[in-house]
Design an enzyme around this catalytic site. Sequence first.
Site, mmCIF file in Angstrom:
data_model
loop_
_atom_site.group_PDB
_atom_site.id
_atom_site.type_symbol
_atom_site.label_atom_id
_atom_site.label_comp_id
_atom_site.label_asym_id
_atom_site.label_seq_id
_atom_site.Cartn_x
_atom_site.Cartn_y
_atom_site.Cartn_z
ATOM 1 N N LEU A 292 0.878 -1.185 0.000
ATOM 2 C CA LEU A 292 0.000 0.000 0.000
ATOM 3 C C LEU A 292 0.911 1.230 0.000
ATOM 4 C CD1 LEU A 292 -3.170 -0.530 2.234
ATOM 5 C CD2 LEU A 292 -2.979 -0.284 -0.248
ATOM 6 N N HIS A 293 1.338 1.638 -1.184
ATOM 7 C CA HIS A 293 2.351 2.685 -1.329
ATOM 8 C C HIS A 293 1.915 4.033 -0.733
ATOM 9 C CE1 HIS A 293 4.300 0.085 -4.369
ATOM 10 N NE2 HIS A 293 3.137 -0.004 -4.960
#
Length: 313
Positions: free
Chosen positions: A242-243
């Site tokens: 989940l950048h």
Amino acid sequence: MTPRKIIIDTDPGQDDAVAILLALASPAEIAVLGITAVAGNVPLPLTEKNTRIVCELAGRPDVKVFAGCDAPLSRPLVTAEHVHGKTGLDGPQMADPTMPLQDQHAVDFIIQTLREEPAGTVTLVPVGPLTNIATAFQRAPDIIPRVQEIVLMGGAYFEVGNITPAAEFNIYVDPEAAKIVFDAGVPLVVMPLDVTHKALTTKTRIDAFRAMGTKVGDMVAAWTDFFERFDMEKYGSEGAPLHDPCTIAYLIQPQLFSGRQINVEIETSSELTLGMTVADWWGITDRPKNALFIGDLDAEGFYALLAERLARL
Ligand code: RIB
Ligand code: CA
């Protein structure tokens, strides 16, 4: 504690969507002055539409959403439908947004806001290609010293590239824009793949979203289910990174993250390594230490924060 005033610059993208939700769920820490859309994961008409979808999902149709640049400064647009799907938010079915898009161009909004807010009180949070930010800096250099800090998702060093062997997507799409931003002298916090690849979804973590029994929880679970298939296949990992929410989590709980103040330069001439963030992690050069380059995070703490905040929406 007064909330930190921010502008989110974004190209939704499922992970961008989670970042926006996390920001809007944290009013005590974060005041979102506006959200500016940029072409990136998908073309601009979709990134601006997706931004409004996410604001409505958060119950915040009052948020000002602006459309910005529809192409990089000097290159054709490269998109990432292969990761995010044709809409950019593939996974669940979504209704079209009804909240308005602001008439003002995103770049003009960024310039106006930085000129009107007291100097040093607005943080820019770009989580897509840096075209809007660079264009604002080019058009109005007077705003550069007025920026409090830039906390961005982009780049990679030890983790190497995800769109080419050398480059991460956000930097690769507009390397000239990235160079302008990294060379501007604004205090910079960089969330590269080196740290975001340690923020992996897992079945337990996604189930926690679904267990909320809310529309937000269901949507985030469906987005991450869709979004993770690409990375799991490519990296053989248990889940997907989940950048973009790493930037917002840093603003809320910086202690979850660790990194080094180092020099980071952007490759803009070599076709082979175009868009590479050349990070002087070992301090080999005497180039200016222009960025806090984040290398690690407390992933359990990150997901606990995410779950606690998203459950509020
Ligand atoms: O490389 C990851 C970045 O590219 C993230 O911001 C993702 O949303 C895409 O824009
Ligand atoms: Ca993004």
